[in-house]
Design an enzyme around this catalytic site. Structure first.
Site, PDB file in Angstrom:
ATOM      1  N   CYS A 192     -26.453 -14.218 -29.075  1.00  0.00           N
ATOM      2  CA  CYS A 192     -28.184 -14.256 -29.647  1.00  0.00           C
ATOM      3  C   CYS A 192     -27.823 -12.127 -29.176  1.00  0.00           C
ATOM      4  CB  CYS A 192     -28.902 -14.931 -28.659  1.00  0.00           C
ATOM      5  SG  CYS A 192     -27.781 -14.899 -27.167  1.00  0.00           S
ATOM      6  N   ALA A 197     -20.832 -24.627 -24.704  1.00  0.00           N
ATOM      7  CA  ALA A 197     -21.984 -25.422 -25.056  1.00  0.00           C
ATOM      8  C   ALA A 197     -23.346 -25.217 -23.837  1.00  0.00           C
ATOM      9  CB  ALA A 197     -21.481 -26.980 -25.231  1.00  0.00           C
TER      10      ALA A 197
HETATM   11  C1  LIG Z   1     -24.827 -18.188 -25.492  1.00  0.00           C
HETATM   12  S1  LIG Z   1     -24.590 -19.733 -23.949  1.00  0.00           S
HETATM   13  C2  LIG Z   1     -23.630 -21.131 -24.863  1.00  0.00           C
HETATM   14  C3  LIG Z   1     -26.056 -21.619 -24.917  1.00  0.00           C
HETATM   15  C4  LIG Z   1     -25.327 -22.885 -25.577  1.00  0.00           C
HETATM   16  N1  LIG Z   1     -24.443 -23.248 -27.221  1.00  0.00           N
HETATM   17  C5  LIG Z   1     -26.548 -23.390 -25.870  1.00  0.00           C
HETATM   18  O1  LIG Z   1     -26.750 -23.057 -27.386  1.00  0.00           O
HETATM   19  O2  LIG Z   1     -27.429 -24.091 -25.260  1.00  0.00           O
HETATM   20  C6  LIG Z   1     -22.999 -18.784 -23.493  1.00  0.00           C
HETATM   21  C7  LIG Z   1     -22.336 -19.563 -22.644  1.00  0.00           C
HETATM   22  O3  LIG Z   1     -20.601 -19.095 -23.027  1.00  0.00           O
HETATM   23  C8  LIG Z   1     -19.881 -20.375 -21.493  1.00  0.00           C
HETATM   24  N2  LIG Z   1     -18.716 -19.303 -20.883  1.00  0.00           N
HETATM   25  C9  LIG Z   1     -18.858 -17.965 -20.665  1.00  0.00           C
HETATM   26  N3  LIG Z   1     -17.489 -16.795 -20.283  1.00  0.00           N
HETATM   27  C10 LIG Z   1     -16.587 -18.893 -20.767  1.00  0.00           C
HETATM   28  C11 LIG Z   1     -15.449 -19.305 -20.700  1.00  0.00           C
HETATM   29  N4  LIG Z   1     -14.293 -18.275 -20.338  1.00  0.00           N
HETATM   30  N5  LIG Z   1     -15.315 -20.343 -21.663  1.00  0.00           N
HETATM   31  C12 LIG Z   1     -16.261 -21.643 -21.335  1.00  0.00           C
HETATM   32  N6  LIG Z   1     -17.385 -21.146 -21.833  1.00  0.00           N
HETATM   33  C13 LIG Z   1     -17.456 -19.452 -21.260  1.00  0.00           C
HETATM   34  C14 LIG Z   1     -21.495 -19.443 -19.983  1.00  0.00           C
HETATM   35  O4  LIG Z   1     -21.171 -20.541 -19.401  1.00  0.00           O
HETATM   36  C15 LIG Z   1     -22.567 -19.922 -21.128  1.00  0.00           C
HETATM   37  O5  LIG Z   1     -23.399 -21.535 -20.977  1.00  0.00           O
END
Ligand SMILES: C[S@@+](CC[C@H](N)C(=O)[O-])C[C@H]1O[C@@H](n2cnc3c(N)ncnc32)[C@H](O)[C@@H]1O
Length: 423
Positions: free
Chosen positions: A356, A241
């Protein structure tokens, strides 16, 4: 210090961090030791803009410099030359000032003081060369799969879009007031419902920002939550998120949102964003792969971690600092996250998966393999209908590219797939 010199010095420091340490500009600026923290807001913005302009042309700069220099300079001197060459290509009429400021910059630092004469000599020759640069080619680890999937002309168009950079888009908290807000902000209301601001806007000073009436979000990044189309009271999981762009869209639509992310630091930004916009969501810092029980959510939005290759317009350093060796592990994680999303969805529940990324292995191929792993999961093509036909991905879902909406200023690259779990 001459006008603009602090910003130039800041730009060279950013270039040095990117090229010597392989860090992204976002990482550098979010550091406690942010090297631009002493600069005025205007100089900080200018330093960033100069660094980004340079990174978008770095290969062409290096070619011109290599032709004009008798020896290969050290990295710090090279970065001063790259910055000045970029400025010369953009503002050839200011050549005299640009060269002399670059020489002053070199004199002012121990790493380059001895090379001030060399900087002067090279830049005088660069200033009289042809500096009409072609769009920068993507590195082959990225270019090759894109050419294979989309063809050479499309990749060329993407490279042009990368060179042009990205405008600032905002999402209104109340979509019904988008037209009125666009007028107030003197922006353009796009057909997607986002508002596109004119270049150079200082976001936090604009009307409605402090009051939380809107947030910055690329128009492509705003589409996954629109496609999930959550309803008031629905129980929704935003599985990755932070910093919360999509959580805010779904909370503003009245859903009961659980915003989950593994990064506590990024979740602090999500909390700030919710506080500013007066929206609410349950906030959970946890690993998405170990969160939830079966049949828990009406809808899940999975904006999975990825190569971020769809955001090169904003982050031109990504192509040359990303390690393609990480792609396999990342794409495995995306598949595991899809499996977990299906597990926590109620029967009949909806899932939107997005990244993305421009790479098929983080988009189209994930969709196909999710459908083959989960016989209780169906494509929901109705959910992605209604957008321009050129955005339809082969095999289902939407494939958004930086060269789409070119007339209006482009969009980030995204892949978006919608699914429904059997009831
Ligand atoms: C593309 S970004 C999300 C952007 C967000 N959805 C927005 O619209 O602002 C991906 C996110 O996945 C999180 N992430 C990576 N591995 C993860 C995991 N195993 N569990 C939960 N979150 C994770 C990262 O910390 C990062 O914030």
């Amino acid at each position: 210090m001459a006008e603009g010199q602090a910003a130039r010095r800041g730009a060279v420091v950013l270039l040095q961090e990117v090229t010597a340490k392989g860090r992204t500009i976002a990482e550098i600026l979010s550091d406690a030791e942010n090297p631009l923290k002493e600069l005025s807001p205007q100089d900080r913005a200018r330093a960033q803009r100069l660094a980004l302009d340079t990174l978008r042309r770095i290969d062409s700069c290096d070619e011109v410099i290599a032709r004009q220099a008798e020896r290969r300079p050290g990295l710090f001197v090279l970065n001063i030359l790259r910055l000045a060459t970029t400025e010369l290509s953009l503002r050839p009429k200011d050549a005299h000032g640009i060269v002399s400021e670059a020489v002053n910059l070199a004199r002012g630092d121990d790493r380059s003081a001895q090379a001030a004469g060399f900087v002067n000599a090279v830049l005088r020759k660069v200033a009289s060369s042809n500096l009409r640069f072609e769009p920068q080619r993507l590195p082959s680890w990225l270019r090759q799969p894109l050419v294979q999937r989309f063809g050479k002309a499309a990749v060329r168009a993407m490279e042009e879009a990368h060179m042009a950079g990205a405008p600032i888009d905002i999402t209104p908290k109340d979509p019904a007031r988008a037209a009125e807000l666009a007028e107030r902000l003197e922006g353009d209301l796009l057909s997607t419902g986002s508002i596109r601001l004119s270049a150079g806007a200082q976001v936090s000073a604009l009307p409605g920002f402090a009051e939380g009436e809107w947030w910055v979000q690329d128009t492509a990044a705003a589409l996954p939550a629109k496609i999930l189309d959550v309803q008031p009271g629905e129980k929704v999981l935003d599985m990755c998120a932070a910093p919360g762009g999509k959580t805010m869209q779904m909370a503003a639509a009245g859903a009961d949102v659980t915003a989950l992310d593994m990064s506590a630091k990024r979740m602090e930004r999500l909390a700030e964003n919710l506080a500013r916009t007066g929206l609410s969501a349950q906030q959970v810092v946890a690993d998405a792969l170990a969160y939830g029980v079966p049949n828990q959510f009406d809808a899940v939005l999975l904006d999975a971690p990825c190569s971020a290759t769809g955001t090169i317009r904003r982050h031109p350093e990504l192509p040359f600092i990303k390690d393609p060796a990480d792609l396999k592990a990342q794409s495995r994680l995306q598949a595991q996250m899809i499996d977990q999303a299906v597990y926590v969805l109620k029967p009949g529940g909806r899932l939107v998966f997005c990244t993305c990324s421009l790479l098929p292995e983080e988009g189209e191929e994930q969709m196909a393999s999710a459908l083959s792993r989960h016989k209780n999961l169906q494509r929901d093509q109705k959910a992605v209908a209604g957008w321009p036909g050129a955005w339809d991905a082969k095999g289902g879902g939407l494939r958004l590219r930086p060269d789409h909406m070119a007339q209006e200023g482009g969009m980030d690259g995204f892949f978006i797939a919608a699914f429904r779990k059997d009831g």
